[in-house]
Design a protein around this motif. Structure first.
Motif, PDB file in Angstrom:
ATOM      1  N   SER A   1       0.820  -1.215   0.000  1.00  0.00           N
ATOM      2  CA  SER A   1       0.000   0.000   0.000  1.00  0.00           C
ATOM      3  C   SER A   1       0.849   1.257   0.000  1.00  0.00           C
ATOM      4  CB  SER A   1      -0.925   0.013   1.219  1.00  0.00           C
ATOM      5  OG  SER A   1      -0.171   0.066   2.409  1.00  0.00           O
TER       6      SER A   1
ATOM      7  N   ASP B   1      -7.765   0.799   5.937  1.00  0.00           N
ATOM      8  CA  ASP B   1      -8.146   0.354   7.274  1.00  0.00           C
ATOM      9  C   ASP B   1      -6.877   0.268   8.117  1.00  0.00           C
ATOM     10  OD1 ASP B   1     -10.102  -2.434   8.581  1.00  0.00           O
ATOM     11  OD2 ASP B   1      -8.940  -0.894   9.595  1.00  0.00           O
TER      12      ASP B   1
ATOM     13  N   ASP C   1     -11.762  -6.910   7.218  1.00  0.00           N
ATOM     14  CA  ASP C   1     -11.297  -6.197   6.029  1.00  0.00           C
ATOM     15  C   ASP C   1     -11.617  -6.994   4.767  1.00  0.00           C
ATOM     16  OD1 ASP C   1      -9.602  -3.959   4.861  1.00  0.00           O
ATOM     17  OD2 ASP C   1      -8.446  -5.704   4.198  1.00  0.00           O
TER      18      ASP C   1
ATOM     19  N   ARG D   1     -14.268  -5.965   1.610  1.00  0.00           N
ATOM     20  CA  ARG D   1     -13.772  -5.827   0.235  1.00  0.00           C
ATOM     21  C   ARG D   1     -14.266  -6.944  -0.683  1.00  0.00           C
ATOM     22  NH1 ARG D   1      -9.434  -2.068   0.559  1.00  0.00           N
ATOM     23  NH2 ARG D   1      -8.822  -1.694   2.716  1.00  0.00           N
TER      24      ARG D   1
ATOM     25  N   ILE E   1     -13.532 -10.082  -0.444  1.00  0.00           N
ATOM     26  CA  ILE E   1     -12.531 -11.127  -0.611  1.00  0.00           C
ATOM     27  C   ILE E   1     -13.010 -12.451  -0.030  1.00  0.00           C
ATOM     28  CG2 ILE E   1     -10.154 -11.786  -0.016  1.00  0.00           C
ATOM     29  CD1 ILE E   1      -9.493  -8.771   0.024  1.00  0.00           C
TER      30      ILE E   1
ATOM     31  N   ARG F   1      -6.462  -7.641  -1.954  1.00  0.00           N
ATOM     32  CA  ARG F   1      -6.788  -6.226  -1.784  1.00  0.00           C
ATOM     33  C   ARG F   1      -6.186  -5.414  -2.933  1.00  0.00           C
ATOM     34  NH1 ARG F   1      -3.934  -4.989   2.867  1.00  0.00           N
ATOM     35  NH2 ARG F   1      -5.510  -6.056   4.103  1.00  0.00           N
TER      36      ARG F   1
ATOM     37  N   TYR G   1      -8.029  -6.079  -6.460  1.00  0.00           N
ATOM     38  CA  TYR G   1      -9.355  -5.513  -6.683  1.00  0.00           C
ATOM     39  C   TYR G   1      -9.445  -4.037  -6.301  1.00  0.00           C
ATOM     40  CZ  TYR G   1     -10.699 -10.317  -7.478  1.00  0.00           C
ATOM     41  OH  TYR G   1     -10.772 -11.588  -7.987  1.00  0.00           O
ATOM     42  N   ALA G   2      -8.312  -3.404  -5.984  1.00  0.00           N
ATOM     43  CA  ALA G   2      -8.328  -1.979  -5.668  1.00  0.00           C
ATOM     44  C   ALA G   2      -8.640  -1.176  -6.920  1.00  0.00           C
ATOM     45  CB  ALA G   2      -6.980  -1.550  -5.099  1.00  0.00           C
ATOM     46  N   GLN G   3      -9.253  -0.030  -6.733  1.00  0.00           N
ATOM     47  CA  GLN G   3      -9.570   0.839  -7.864  1.00  0.00           C
ATOM     48  C   GLN G   3      -8.291   1.489  -8.380  1.00  0.00           C
ATOM     49  OE1 GLN G   3     -12.554   3.618  -6.600  1.00  0.00           O
ATOM     50  NE2 GLN G   3     -14.200   2.128  -6.729  1.00  0.00           N
TER      51      GLN G   3
END
Length: 430
Positions: free
Chosen positions: A34, A60, A157, A161, A163, A276, A279-281
């Protein structure tokens, strides 16, 4: 950061001001889970500082700390005498830490890794001897409480999302909860991501311990478990040797069963973190690498869970069977009419073709495994993950482990990583 747009030029101007320079250039580095990263170059092109940039992927803070929280830990570690880069400044919009540029390499060769192994493990042992409160962290009363809280955070989390739609994630959580270690000891201060790639070596010494984003209060066995999980992609010698060095520095022995549980737990954390990212934008230039890692770590998660259950999974030994499908023909046509422009594009098309060609084989084998192991149809697997009694966990895991291993067959890079991790002991019985 090439400096091609106004936001990047403004950031370079602000960084130059912090460093007392007329101007600087920013050079992109590969991102982590991240965090983005960039070297700061002088006007003459000399590296003079380092940027750690919050990409907004792990929002988060119970899972991945906000940049300001991470830097507070780094500053405290620096004050306590740990080899960490000095934090020069924190900037906003986007959140950026301007840091000292650590000397050396994060990829030591085999000989250098062996030389610095005892020193690095000594730093980790010392970190574990310091109460989390010294770093400003609140801690649950016991190690068991801390582990349970951490698992709950990751599952919350994952649920938020989407998941947890993946049955393997839910099965893993059930097995981990069923075998959760019991300890009334107070939690220790953990780095949260120990291993090669997260420290620097210079002239035979550890010059910096990096990436404190996942630092938290918990079980010391978790930090040591990362030696196996990170070893799937970055070698740091034999984890058993690193454990011996840690035990010598800490003056105590580790519990093999707790260590095995945490190998599964941190591999589970890796799977959640990778999903995560997937599939993040927004655009992520590292998605192909993430895909390879997902194939790798889902297979390794099954192996590590098998160790908890006392079973050895047979994975990776079946030769794939490929067939010609409409999707295969379309991908072959795409490769002909629109050849990939680079090596990454070529690898992606090779994977897509192999995955499509092996899909009927995967489906047939999954049906056979579900019928033979569970007396069930594949459509029932999702329901069984949530409803089966613990005495069915082993059979469920054998089905999912075999399926994960077969998926790796479509991407040789993933299969090689799995085999390397299994070779250093991940998933083996004690």
């Amino acid at each position: 950061m090439s400096g091609g747009n106004m936001a990047e030029k403004d950031l370079a101007t602000r960084v130059a001001r912090v460093l007392g320079r007329n101007s600087v250039r920013l050079e992109d580095l590969p991102p982590g889970s991240s965090r983005g990263a960039a070297r700061v170059l002088s006007e003459e092109g000399e590296p003079i500082a380092f940027l750690r940039i919050d990409l907004g992927v792990a929002t988060d803070v119970t899972v991945g700390k906000a940049l300001v929280s991470e830097m507070a830990l780094v500053k405290r570690a620096h004050d306590l005498g740990f080899p960490v880069p000095k934090v020069f400044a924190l900037l906003n919009d986007p959140p950026v830490a301007v840091m000292e540029l650590a000397a050396g390499t994060a990829r030591p060769d085999e000989a250098e890794a062996e030389r610095v192994g005892p020193e690095f493990m000594g730093h980790i042992a010392r970190l574990h001897s310091i109460a989390p409160a010294e770093f400003g962290l609140d801690a649950p009363a016991t190690v068991s409480d801390a582990i349970r809280q951490d698992l709950d955070c990751y599952m919350a989390d994952a649920e938020a999302r989407g998941i947890t739609r993946r049955p393997l994630v839910r099965l893993a959580a059930r097995i981990l909860r069923h075998a959760l270690p019991r300890s009334a000891e107070p939690p220790a201060m953990l780095h949260g991501d120990v291993g090669a790639g997260n420290f620097m070596v210079d002239n035979g010494r550890v010059s910096a311990i990096l990436d404190w984003e996942l630092a938290h209060a918990g079980d010391i066995h978790e930090d040591l478990a990362w030696l196996w999980t990170r070893g799937a992609h970055t070698a740091f010698g034999d984890p058993r040797q690193r454990i011996a060095e840690y035990e010598a520095a800490a003056g105590k022995a580790l519990d093999p069963d707790r260590l095995a549980w945490h190998v599964a737990f941190v591999t589970f954390k890796s799977v959640i973190g990778l999903q995560r990212r997937m599939y993040a934008q927004g655009d992520d230039p590292g998605l192909l690498i993430i895909l390879i890692a997902i194939l790798t770590y889902e297979t390794l998660l099954c192996a590590a869970l098998g160790r908890i259950l006392g079973i050895q999974l047979d994975m990776m030994e079946e030769a794939p069977v490929e067939g010609v499908t409409e999707t295969v023909r379309l991908i072959e046509l795409m490769r002909h009419v629109a050849p990939p422009a680079n090596r990454e594009g070529e690898l992606l098309q090779q994977y897509l073709r192999a995955e499509a060609a092996q899909r009927p084989w995967n489906a047939d084998r999954l049906r056979a495994d579900a019928r033979e192991r569970l007396g069930a149809h594949p459509d029932q697997l999702d329901m069984l993950v949530d409803s089966a009694a613990p005495d069915r966990f082993a059979d469920l895991l054998r089905v999912f482990g075999a399926a994960a291993g077969r998926r790796c067959k479509a991407f040789p890079n993933a299969e090689r990583r799995v085999r390397r991790a299994l070779a250093i002991g991940l998933g083996k019985q004690n």
